[in-house]
Design a protein around this motif. Structure first.
Motif, PDB file in Angstrom:
ATOM      1  N   VAL A  82       0.840  -1.212   0.000  1.00  0.00           N
ATOM      2  CA  VAL A  82       0.000   0.000   0.000  1.00  0.00           C
ATOM      3  C   VAL A  82       0.868   1.252   0.000  1.00  0.00           C
ATOM      4  CG1 VAL A  82      -1.655   1.335   1.377  1.00  0.00           C
ATOM      5  CG2 VAL A  82      -2.002  -1.110   1.048  1.00  0.00           C
ATOM      6  N   ALA A  83       1.941   1.271   0.787  1.00  0.00           N
ATOM      7  CA  ALA A  83       2.817   2.446   0.850  1.00  0.00           C
ATOM      8  C   ALA A  83       3.456   2.724  -0.507  1.00  0.00           C
ATOM      9  CB  ALA A  83       3.887   2.242   1.918  1.00  0.00           C
ATOM     10  N   ALA A  84       3.928   1.684  -1.176  1.00  0.00           N
ATOM     11  CA  ALA A  84       4.536   1.866  -2.498  1.00  0.00           C
ATOM     12  C   ALA A  84       3.510   2.384  -3.502  1.00  0.00           C
ATOM     13  CB  ALA A  84       5.143   0.558  -2.979  1.00  0.00           C
ATOM     14  N   LEU A  85       2.304   1.827  -3.463  1.00  0.00           N
ATOM     15  CA  LEU A  85       1.265   2.281  -4.397  1.00  0.00           C
ATOM     16  C   LEU A  85       0.802   3.694  -4.080  1.00  0.00           C
ATOM     17  CD1 LEU A  85      -0.790  -1.012  -4.784  1.00  0.00           C
ATOM     18  CD2 LEU A  85       0.698   0.080  -6.485  1.00  0.00           C
ATOM     19  N   LEU A  86       0.734   4.045  -2.807  1.00  0.00           N
ATOM     20  CA  LEU A  86       0.374   5.416  -2.443  1.00  0.00           C
ATOM     21  C   LEU A  86       1.410   6.407  -2.965  1.00  0.00           C
ATOM     22  CD1 LEU A  86      -0.972   5.409   1.215  1.00  0.00           C
ATOM     23  CD2 LEU A  86      -2.068   6.383  -0.797  1.00  0.00           C
ATOM     24  N   ALA A  87       2.683   6.052  -2.852  1.00  0.00           N
ATOM     25  CA  ALA A  87       3.733   6.922  -3.378  1.00  0.00           C
ATOM     26  C   ALA A  87       3.579   7.090  -4.891  1.00  0.00           C
ATOM     27  CB  ALA A  87       5.105   6.364  -3.034  1.00  0.00           C
ATOM     28  N   LEU A  88       3.314   5.998  -5.586  1.00  0.00           N
ATOM     29  CA  LEU A  88       3.137   6.062  -7.037  1.00  0.00           C
ATOM     30  C   LEU A  88       1.926   6.908  -7.414  1.00  0.00           C
ATOM     31  CD1 LEU A  88       4.002   5.116  -9.864  1.00  0.00           C
ATOM     32  CD2 LEU A  88       2.502   3.138  -9.536  1.00  0.00           C
ATOM     33  N   VAL A  89       0.800   6.677  -6.750  1.00  0.00           N
ATOM     34  CA  VAL A  89      -0.411   7.448  -7.037  1.00  0.00           C
ATOM     35  C   VAL A  89      -0.199   8.922  -6.702  1.00  0.00           C
ATOM     36  CG1 VAL A  89      -2.827   7.780  -6.334  1.00  0.00           C
ATOM     37  CG2 VAL A  89      -1.982   5.495  -6.853  1.00  0.00           C
ATOM     38  N   GLY A  90       0.516   9.183  -5.611  1.00  0.00           N
ATOM     39  CA  GLY A  90       0.816  10.574  -5.263  1.00  0.00           C
ATOM     40  C   GLY A  90       1.609  11.265  -6.355  1.00  0.00           C
ATOM     41  N   VAL A  91       2.633  10.589  -6.864  1.00  0.00           N
ATOM     42  CA  VAL A  91       3.429  11.166  -7.949  1.00  0.00           C
ATOM     43  C   VAL A  91       2.562  11.372  -9.191  1.00  0.00           C
ATOM     44  CG1 VAL A  91       5.344  10.711  -9.541  1.00  0.00           C
ATOM     45  CG2 VAL A  91       5.635  10.310  -7.094  1.00  0.00           C
ATOM     46  N   LEU A  92       1.725  10.388  -9.513  1.00  0.00           N
ATOM     47  CA  LEU A  92       0.843  10.526 -10.682  1.00  0.00           C
ATOM     48  C   LEU A  92      -0.093  11.724 -10.542  1.00  0.00           C
ATOM     49  CD1 LEU A  92      -0.108   6.819 -11.455  1.00  0.00           C
ATOM     50  CD2 LEU A  92       1.172   8.387 -12.924  1.00  0.00           C
ATOM     51  N   ILE A  93      -0.699  11.888  -9.376  1.00  0.00           N
ATOM     52  CA  ILE A  93      -1.622  13.019  -9.171  1.00  0.00           C
ATOM     53  C   ILE A  93      -0.889  14.342  -9.294  1.00  0.00           C
ATOM     54  CG2 ILE A  93      -3.038  14.193  -7.430  1.00  0.00           C
ATOM     55  CD1 ILE A  93      -3.916  11.389  -6.493  1.00  0.00           C
ATOM     56  N   VAL A  94       0.257  14.429  -8.649  1.00  0.00           N
ATOM     57  CA  VAL A  94       0.995  15.696  -8.667  1.00  0.00           C
ATOM     58  C   VAL A  94       1.512  16.011 -10.070  1.00  0.00           C
ATOM     59  CG1 VAL A  94       3.081  16.847  -7.815  1.00  0.00           C
ATOM     60  CG2 VAL A  94       1.588  15.621  -6.230  1.00  0.00           C
ATOM     61  N   ARG A  95       2.025  15.011 -10.769  1.00  0.00           N
ATOM     62  CA  ARG A  95       2.600  15.270 -12.092  1.00  0.00           C
ATOM     63  C   ARG A  95       1.534  15.429 -13.176  1.00  0.00           C
ATOM     64  NH1 ARG A  95       7.907  14.866 -12.759  1.00  0.00           N
ATOM     65  NH2 ARG A  95       7.725  14.408 -14.975  1.00  0.00           N
ATOM     66  N   ALA A  96       0.519  14.554 -13.174  1.00  0.00           N
ATOM     67  CA  ALA A  96      -0.456  14.555 -14.271  1.00  0.00           C
ATOM     68  C   ALA A  96      -1.587  15.549 -14.048  1.00  0.00           C
ATOM     69  CB  ALA A  96      -1.029  13.156 -14.461  1.00  0.00           C
ATOM     70  N   VAL A  97      -2.057  15.678 -12.819  1.00  0.00           N
ATOM     71  CA  VAL A  97      -3.202  16.548 -12.553  1.00  0.00           C
ATOM     72  C   VAL A  97      -2.756  17.954 -12.190  1.00  0.00           C
ATOM     73  CG1 VAL A  97      -5.233  16.880 -11.092  1.00  0.00           C
ATOM     74  CG2 VAL A  97      -4.623  14.584 -11.853  1.00  0.00           C
ATOM     75  N   LEU A  98      -1.821  18.069 -11.247  1.00  0.00           N
ATOM     76  CA  LEU A  98      -1.385  19.395 -10.791  1.00  0.00           C
ATOM     77  C   LEU A  98      -0.281  19.985 -11.659  1.00  0.00           C
ATOM     78  CD1 LEU A  98      -1.393  18.716  -6.950  1.00  0.00           C
ATOM     79  CD2 LEU A  98      -3.203  19.723  -8.348  1.00  0.00           C
ATOM     80  N   ARG A  99       0.312  19.178 -12.506  1.00  0.00           N
ATOM     81  CA  ARG A  99       1.381  19.602 -13.420  1.00  0.00           C
ATOM     82  C   ARG A  99       2.583  20.201 -12.684  1.00  0.00           C
ATOM     83  NH1 ARG A  99      -0.127  16.968 -17.838  1.00  0.00           N
ATOM     84  NH2 ARG A  99      -2.144  17.581 -18.610  1.00  0.00           N
ATOM     85  N   ILE A 100       2.956  19.553 -11.574  1.00  0.00           N
ATOM     86  CA  ILE A 100       4.146  19.949 -10.818  1.00  0.00           C
ATOM     87  C   ILE A 100       5.197  18.867 -11.046  1.00  0.00           C
ATOM     88  CG2 ILE A 100       5.094  20.422  -8.524  1.00  0.00           C
ATOM     89  CD1 ILE A 100       2.268  21.238  -7.664  1.00  0.00           C
ATOM     90  N   ALA A 101       6.380  19.269 -11.453  1.00  0.00           N
ATOM     91  CA  ALA A 101       7.443  18.321 -11.799  1.00  0.00           C
ATOM     92  C   ALA A 101       8.159  17.845 -10.535  1.00  0.00           C
ATOM     93  CB  ALA A 101       8.432  18.962 -12.761  1.00  0.00           C
TER      94      ALA A 101
END
Length: 166
Positions: free
Chosen positions: A32-51
């Motif tokens: 769960v921790a690994a997937l949360l980190a991945l989903v967090g990166v996806l949300i920040v990069r794809a939705v919020l457009r923060i590199a």
């Protein structure tokens, strides 16, 4: 002839640790921790457009730094499960100590990006990812510990042995 002994009263409940259940929860928490980190990166990069964790051109998943974040998150969960096991075996009020340790480490992990990140948005996004992963590790492992400990009644009193008679 010896009189039968009265049954001993039940003493205070002492928790019995089911190690397999605890470590199964630890492994599940690592996933769960690994997937949360991945989903967090996806949300920040794809939705919020923060590199975060890679240059903007690296795509929604970033680069190898995203993999490192996921692996470190999983390793942190396994380390926390080991700490929890040690506390459950040896410490008084183990879940209290565990909560404090995980809470303080999570707070430190959330603040660390502000010490090295180039921009405030990147530091804030990384700090939030670290905070969510740490909170998940703490809450999931606390639940696993509660589920892996069962009360065990230990009789108290003096044990007597019948004398040998011929």
């Amino acid at each position: 002839m010896t009189e039968p002994l009265d049954p001993l009263p039940a003493g205070p409940a002492r928790p019995r640790l089911e190690v397999g259940r605890l470590w199964a929860g630890g492994v599940a928490t690592a996933v769960v921790a690994a997937l949360l980190a991945l989903v967090g990166v996806l949300i920040v990069r794809a939705v919020l457009r923060i590199a975060v964790y890679a240059p903007a051109g690296a795509g929604a998943f970033g680069d190898s730094r995203t993999v490192v974040l996921c692996l470190v998150s999983a390793a942190a969960a396994i380390a926390a499960a080991g700490l929890l096991h040690l506390l459950l075996v040896a410490a008084p009020r183990p879940l209290t100590y565990f909560s404090w340790i995980v809470g303080l480490l999570t707070a430190a992990a959330a603040v660390i990006p502000f010490t090295y990140s180039a921009g405030l948005a990147v530091a804030f996004a990384q700090g939030i990812i670290h905070l969510v992963v740490g909170a998940a590790i703490g809450s999931l492992l606390s639940g696993a510990a509660a589920n892996a400990t069962r009360p065990m009644h230990v009789p108290q009193g003096r044990f007597e042995v019948d004398e040998y008679r011929e």
